[in-house]
Design a protein around this motif. Sequence first.
Motif, PDB file in Angstrom:
ATOM      1  N   ILE A  46       0.748  -1.366   0.073  1.00  0.00           N
ATOM      2  CA  ILE A  46      -0.020   0.027   0.164  1.00  0.00           C
ATOM      3  C   ILE A  46       0.851   1.307  -0.051  1.00  0.00           C
ATOM      4  N   GLU A  47       2.026   1.245   0.825  1.00  0.00           N
ATOM      5  CA  GLU A  47       2.767   2.400   0.845  1.00  0.00           C
ATOM      6  C   GLU A  47       3.437   2.806  -0.678  1.00  0.00           C
ATOM      7  N   ARG A  48       3.841   1.543  -1.285  1.00  0.00           N
ATOM      8  CA  ARG A  48       4.499   1.488  -2.635  1.00  0.00           C
ATOM      9  C   ARG A  48       3.121   2.153  -3.459  1.00  0.00           C
ATOM     10  N   TRP A  49       1.997   1.502  -3.379  1.00  0.00           N
ATOM     11  CA  TRP A  49       0.895   2.270  -4.224  1.00  0.00           C
ATOM     12  C   TRP A  49       1.016   3.622  -4.216  1.00  0.00           C
ATOM     13  N   CYS A  50       0.970   4.195  -2.867  1.00  0.00           N
ATOM     14  CA  CYS A  50       0.783   5.600  -2.726  1.00  0.00           C
ATOM     15  C   CYS A  50       1.844   6.260  -3.111  1.00  0.00           C
ATOM     16  N   ARG A  51       2.739   5.810  -3.392  1.00  0.00           N
ATOM     17  CA  ARG A  51       4.207   6.649  -4.230  1.00  0.00           C
ATOM     18  C   ARG A  51       4.249   6.468  -5.738  1.00  0.00           C
ATOM     19  N   ASP A  52       3.239   5.658  -6.087  1.00  0.00           N
ATOM     20  CA  ASP A  52       3.397   5.275  -7.635  1.00  0.00           C
ATOM     21  C   ASP A  52       2.775   6.251  -8.431  1.00  0.00           C
ATOM     22  N   GLU A  53       3.539   6.859  -9.437  1.00  0.00           N
ATOM     23  CA  GLU A  53       2.790   7.932 -10.049  1.00  0.00           C
ATOM     24  C   GLU A  53       2.373   7.466 -11.319  1.00  0.00           C
ATOM     25  N   HIS A  54       2.550   6.269 -11.833  1.00  0.00           N
ATOM     26  CA  HIS A  54       2.186   5.746 -13.205  1.00  0.00           C
ATOM     27  C   HIS A  54       0.836   5.348 -13.336  1.00  0.00           C
ATOM     28  N   ALA A  55       0.002   5.027 -12.004  1.00  0.00           N
ATOM     29  CA  ALA A  55      -1.428   4.456 -12.161  1.00  0.00           C
ATOM     30  C   ALA A  55      -2.145   5.497 -11.342  1.00  0.00           C
ATOM     31  N   ALA A  56      -3.422   5.526 -11.809  1.00  0.00           N
ATOM     32  CA  ALA A  56      -4.432   6.503 -11.451  1.00  0.00           C
ATOM     33  C   ALA A  56      -5.011   5.824 -10.134  1.00  0.00           C
ATOM     34  N   ARG A  57      -4.752   6.329  -8.846  1.00  0.00           N
ATOM     35  CA  ARG A  57      -5.402   6.011  -7.685  1.00  0.00           C
ATOM     36  C   ARG A  57      -5.923   7.085  -6.937  1.00  0.00           C
ATOM     37  N   PHE A  58      -7.487   6.662  -6.776  1.00  0.00           N
ATOM     38  CA  PHE A  58      -7.948   7.988  -6.029  1.00  0.00           C
ATOM     39  C   PHE A  58      -8.589   7.500  -4.563  1.00  0.00           C
ATOM     40  N   LEU A  59      -8.840   8.543  -3.726  1.00  0.00           N
ATOM     41  CA  LEU A  59      -9.095   8.058  -2.410  1.00  0.00           C
ATOM     42  C   LEU A  59     -10.340   9.031  -2.048  1.00  0.00           C
TER      43      LEU A  59
END
Length: 87
Positions: A46-59
């Motif tokens: 989850i920490e890696r997902w939060c740093r990843d700038e290549h995927a679109a993730r929204f909260l």
Amino acid sequence: MAPGPQQLTGLRSVGPEDAAVLSAFLLGLPEGDRTFFKEDADVATIERWCRDEHAARFLLVGDDGVAQGFLAGHPRRRLERTSVSCD
């Protein structure tokens, strides 16, 4: 029926500062819902997902600071999963 349209005022892009809030939300999901993720949703992932700038993730975060939903997509893949928690 709801009295009228509601806006998602707490919807924002996920960033490194969201790791704790997103972890609490995802780790609180029933195990059956977590099977839809392509990776185990452990704290390090989850920490890696939060740093990843290549995927679109929204909260989606409520006024109380608690996550109510998560949306993730990858530019070369289909939508991974949408999860919304309602009280």
